[in-house]
Design a protein around this motif. Structure first.
Motif, PDB file in Angstrom:
ATOM      1  N   PRO A 294      -3.964   2.048   5.293  1.00 36.18           N
ATOM      2  CA  PRO A 294      -4.703   0.858   4.838  1.00 36.18           C
ATOM      3  C   PRO A 294      -4.534   0.579   3.346  1.00 36.18           C
ATOM      4  O   PRO A 294      -4.721  -0.553   2.902  1.00 36.18           O
ATOM      5  N   SER A 295      -4.172   1.596   2.574  1.00 29.10           N
ATOM      6  CA  SER A 295      -3.963   1.384   1.139  1.00 29.10           C
ATOM      7  C   SER A 295      -2.556   0.886   0.837  1.00 29.10           C
ATOM      8  O   SER A 295      -2.286   0.406  -0.267  1.00 29.10           O
TER       9      SER A 295
ATOM     10  N   LYS B  47     -11.068   3.952   7.260  1.00 28.79           N
ATOM     11  CA  LYS B  47     -10.696   2.551   7.445  1.00 28.79           C
ATOM     12  C   LYS B  47      -9.743   2.328   8.621  1.00 28.79           C
ATOM     13  O   LYS B  47      -9.175   1.242   8.761  1.00 28.79           O
ATOM     14  N   THR B  48      -9.579   3.350   9.455  1.00 30.23           N
ATOM     15  CA  THR B  48      -8.723   3.217  10.631  1.00 30.23           C
ATOM     16  C   THR B  48      -9.456   3.786  11.849  1.00 30.23           C
ATOM     17  O   THR B  48     -10.598   4.227  11.750  1.00 30.23           O
TER      18      THR B  48
ATOM     19  N   LYS C 287      -9.134  11.249  -2.188  1.00 31.69           N
ATOM     20  CA  LYS C 287      -9.626   9.878  -2.002  1.00 31.69           C
ATOM     21  C   LYS C 287      -8.763   9.119  -0.999  1.00 31.69           C
ATOM     22  O   LYS C 287      -9.274   8.393  -0.141  1.00 31.69           O
ATOM     23  N   LEU C 288      -7.447   9.284  -1.083  1.00 28.55           N
ATOM     24  CA  LEU C 288      -6.527   8.594  -0.183  1.00 28.55           C
ATOM     25  C   LEU C 288      -6.766   9.004   1.268  1.00 28.55           C
ATOM     26  O   LEU C 288      -6.787   8.160   2.174  1.00 28.55           O
ATOM     27  N   ILE C 289      -6.965  10.286   1.503  1.00 25.05           N
ATOM     28  CA  ILE C 289      -7.209  10.784   2.859  1.00 25.05           C
ATOM     29  C   ILE C 289      -8.514  10.229   3.410  1.00 25.05           C
ATOM     30  O   ILE C 289      -8.590   9.794   4.565  1.00 25.05           O
ATOM     31  N   ARG C 290      -9.547  10.230   2.592  1.00 23.51           N
ATOM     32  CA  ARG C 290     -10.844   9.710   3.032  1.00 23.51           C
ATOM     33  C   ARG C 290     -10.730   8.249   3.450  1.00 23.51           C
ATOM     34  O   ARG C 290     -11.235   7.843   4.501  1.00 23.51           O
ATOM     35  N   GLN C 291     -10.029   7.452   2.646  1.00 23.25           N
ATOM     36  CA  GLN C 291      -9.864   6.037   2.974  1.00 23.25           C
ATOM     37  C   GLN C 291      -9.030   5.858   4.246  1.00 23.25           C
ATOM     38  O   GLN C 291      -9.335   4.996   5.076  1.00 23.25           O
ATOM     39  N   TYR C 292      -7.994   6.665   4.388  1.00 25.16           N
ATOM     40  CA  TYR C 292      -7.107   6.576   5.554  1.00 25.16           C
ATOM     41  C   TYR C 292      -7.910   6.806   6.838  1.00 25.16           C
ATOM     42  O   TYR C 292      -7.706   6.135   7.854  1.00 25.16           O
TER      43      TYR C 292
END
Length: 360
Positions: free
Chosen positions: A349-350, A109-110, A101-106
């Motif tokens: 972004p997190s 969102k960038t 999940k963290l990788i997907r958001q990174y």
């Protein structure tokens, strides 16, 4: 007559119910539950998520691992590769379940949302009985450190070759040049020899590094001596390499690597001088005298071996790839040549991944 109409209505109703049942069975046909036994006990990894575009045969496939605690490092590597080429690159980002999940958001969102990629979940169960938990450097025993052993078995498309990059790497050249290296006949991979770059020799000596097999294998053990490998032979660094997938499969490289992992698990065959982890020694054994040499400028390393020993700036500017292998990483402090790494860093972004920097 009334009875006949009643019978017809019943038959019509039965016909309608039968048609509905058939339609339901075709539309909502039950599927057997997913069999996770292969993932849990055999398969090294599986694809769990990808971007909008799928990979194609003409892509340059780049495999990079992204652990939860070092995700920002992997994103900097990806950014440097993507920003310095016009070629079609497809990134295979290998991780463990807790970081998906963290990788997907990174990425989403960038600025990295423009890359083409697939996230692969690595199965650490394949390492059971092959890796001991003790090491002077626990980070070298992270399951993702062994992904390189299983490249052809990951859930990637049928690429003829792949580029593997560690997460403490910055690419300053066009990755297409590295990918296009001509591998010699019978060679499953191309690495950079530890004796190939005279410009690094003085620095290597100053920090007490070894560049030979003696630093990785325990020559007191009969099984190591029986290999017939000269302890003064130059070692190589497996943090950057190009792999011929078909040749890798043909030579059963993964099986060979697993064999030497299992042997070390039982017999402690590797030297404690540099082989704090067990990922490098098996590759040194399996690929001894069987690899093509990469252009030295495509793997300028040892930037993380000392917090104050520096290379000449002009030399680093001319390098195609920089590698902060060693204890001192560019997202931590102290470390040298931070500016060359921070140029490609993208803030998380997190907020979970942050740089360690001194307060003035």
């Amino acid at each position: 007559m009334a009875l006949l109409r009643k019978i017809n209505r019943v038959l019509l109703m039965l016909l309608i119910l039968t048609a509905v049942a058939l339609l339901y069975s075709q539309t909502f046909k039950a599927r057997p539950p997913a069999n996770h036994s292969d993932l849990d006990h055999q398969a090294p990894g599986r694809a769990v998520e990808g971007g909008a575009e799928s990979e194609v045969e003409t892509d340059i496939p780049v495999v990079i691992c992204a652990s939860e605690e070092r995700v920002g490092a992997a994103m900097a590597t990806i950014n440097s590769v993507y920003s310095n080429t016009q070629a079609n690159v497809f990134f295979y980002i290998v991780t463990l379940r807790d970081a998906i999940k963290l990788i997907r958001q990174y990425i989403e969102k960038t600025k990295l949302k423009e890359i083409r990629y697939k996230i692969l979940e690595f199965n650490p169960m394949v390492l059971k009985g092959k890796v001991k938990p003790e090491s002077p450097r626990p980070d070298l025993l992270h399951p993702l450190n062994f992904v390189r052993f299983y490249l052809p078995l990951l859930a990637i498309s049928n690429h003829k070759r792949v580029v593997y990059l560690d997460d403490d790497v910055i690419v300053q050249g066009d990755i297409k040049e590295l990918y296009s290296i001509k591998l010699e006949s019978g060679h499953a991979a191309a690495f950079a020899s530890d004796c190939d770059l005279p410009s690094t020799h003085e620095m290597v000596r100053s920090v007490g590094m070894q560049t030979t097999y003696m630093g990785f294998l325990d020559y007191r053990k009969p099984e190591i001596r029986e290999l017939g490998i000269n302890p003064s032979d130059c070692s190589f660094n497996p943090g950057v390499f190009v792999a011929d997938v078909e040749e890798w499969k043909k030579q059963k490289i993964t099986k060979q690597l697993e064999k030497w992992m299992s042997k070390n698990f039982k017999e402690n065959l590797y030297s404690s001088a540099m082989a704090g982890g067990v990922a490098t020694p098996p590759m040194l054994i399996v690929f001894h005298d069987k690899y093509t040499t990469i252009d030295p400028k495509w793997h300028v390393r040892h930037l993380g071996w000392s917090p104050d020993t520096r290379y000449a700036e002009l030399f680093l500017q001319e390098a195609n790839l920089l590698h902060w292998n060693g204890h001192f990483k560019p997202w931590d402090y102290p470390c040298v040549h931070l500016d060359l790494w921070e140029k490609w860093f993208i803030p998380d972004p997190s907020g979970k991944f942050s740089l360690v920097r001194p307060e003035f």
